[in-house]
Design an enzyme around this catalytic site. Sequence first.
Site, short mmCIF file in Angstrom:
data_model
loop_
_atom_site.label_atom_id
_atom_site.label_comp_id
_atom_site.label_asym_id
_atom_site.label_seq_id
_atom_site.Cartn_x
_atom_site.Cartn_y
_atom_site.Cartn_z
N ASP A 241 0.81 -1.22 0.00
CA ASP A 241 0.00 0.00 0.00
C ASP A 241 0.84 1.27 0.00
O ASP A 241 2.07 1.23 0.17
CB ASP A 241 -0.97 0.00 1.20
CG ASP A 241 -0.32 -0.55 2.47
OD1 ASP A 241 0.92 -0.52 2.57
OD2 ASP A 241 -1.05 -1.00 3.37
N ASP B 279 -7.97 -2.60 13.64
CA ASP B 279 -9.36 -2.79 13.18
C ASP B 279 -9.48 -4.02 12.27
O ASP B 279 -10.52 -4.24 11.67
CB ASP B 279 -9.86 -1.53 12.45
CG ASP B 279 -9.05 -1.20 11.19
OD1 ASP B 279 -8.06 -1.92 10.91
OD2 ASP B 279 -9.40 -0.23 10.50
N GLU C 142 -9.69 -1.89 4.72
CA GLU C 142 -10.37 -1.59 5.98
C GLU C 142 -11.64 -2.44 6.10
O GLU C 142 -12.08 -3.05 5.11
CB GLU C 142 -10.74 -0.10 6.00
CG GLU C 142 -9.53 0.84 5.95
CD GLU C 142 -8.76 0.89 7.27
OE1 GLU C 142 -8.81 -0.04 8.08
OE2 GLU C 142 -8.06 1.90 7.47
C1 F6R Z 1 1.27 -1.41 5.94
C2 F6R Z 1 0.20 -2.41 6.05
C3 F6R Z 1 -0.68 -2.38 7.25
C4 F6R Z 1 0.11 -2.71 8.54
C5 F6R Z 1 -0.81 -2.64 9.76
C6 F6R Z 1 -0.04 -2.91 11.04
O1 F6R Z 1 1.96 -1.56 4.72
O2 F6R Z 1 0.02 -3.19 5.16
O3 F6R Z 1 -1.73 -3.31 7.09
O4 F6R Z 1 0.65 -3.99 8.42
O5 F6R Z 1 -1.39 -1.38 9.83
O6 F6R Z 1 0.88 -1.87 11.25
P1 F6R Z 1 1.96 -1.95 12.42
O7 F6R Z 1 2.92 -3.02 12.03
O8 F6R Z 1 2.61 -0.60 12.39
O9 F6R Z 1 1.23 -2.26 13.68
#
Ligand code: F6R
Length: 242
Positions: free
Chosen positions: A67, A136, A143
Amino acid sequence: MEIIIAKNYRELSRLAAEAVIRQIRRKPRTVLGLPTGHTPIELYHDLVAAYQTKKISFRYVSTFNLDEYVGLNQTDPRGYHSYMRKNLFSKVDLKPENEHILDGRASNVKKECARFEAQLRKVGGIDLLILGIGKDGHIGFNEPGSKINSKTRTVKLSESTRRANAKYFGSAAKVPRRALTMGIGTIMQAKKIILLAHGKEKAAIVKQALSGKISAKIPASFLRQHRNLIVILDKAAASKLK
Ligand code: F6R
């Protein structure tokens, strides 16, 4: 689904890195799907160390990131191009033409997403996809409400995600409202998936994703329908599982 519970974050990172190292050794032309965020930082650290000690080379590897925020240019330190450059790309022998990250500044976003999907098809799809999980239940930036067959597209970030990422922007209000993300359908086509979660703040969502109802309310729950899923948790993230 296989669930591995690591002692701590260090062990989780080591296990994930070993899986990536094995994959690249088995297939030098591996296509990796990669996340950003806090969770994979030490995994990338271990991969850089494996490269430096000549255990692996990224010379034939291709990478596809999950992303990117809409509106950030490729040099913005808060964006995922910068993150990947800093944590992995600038430290290994991956060829720049084999790095694929969605362009958050593309003027035609639909075209950009279609281009990304076409590049992925051209290399034969993802061999090994590493995922983190949002509080979430998001994977990539899919999402709650994202459909299981969704493709790479623009999405609106949830308030929970914008709060969680406020630390990188100074405040939640400054976190972009939209992002580009690999779709869940695209994610599900990966040949192998490793989902990582660490820390007690992920324990509740890990429990819902792995043992609650499979539904779009918790996008990560769809992963249970994948035929080759490994979940690596540290003890804290696994603490609410029975
Ligand atoms: C970012 C991604 C997100 C993160 C998720 C957890 O490229 O794909 O889905 O993996 O938001 O983020 P952290 O590791 O910062 O808790």
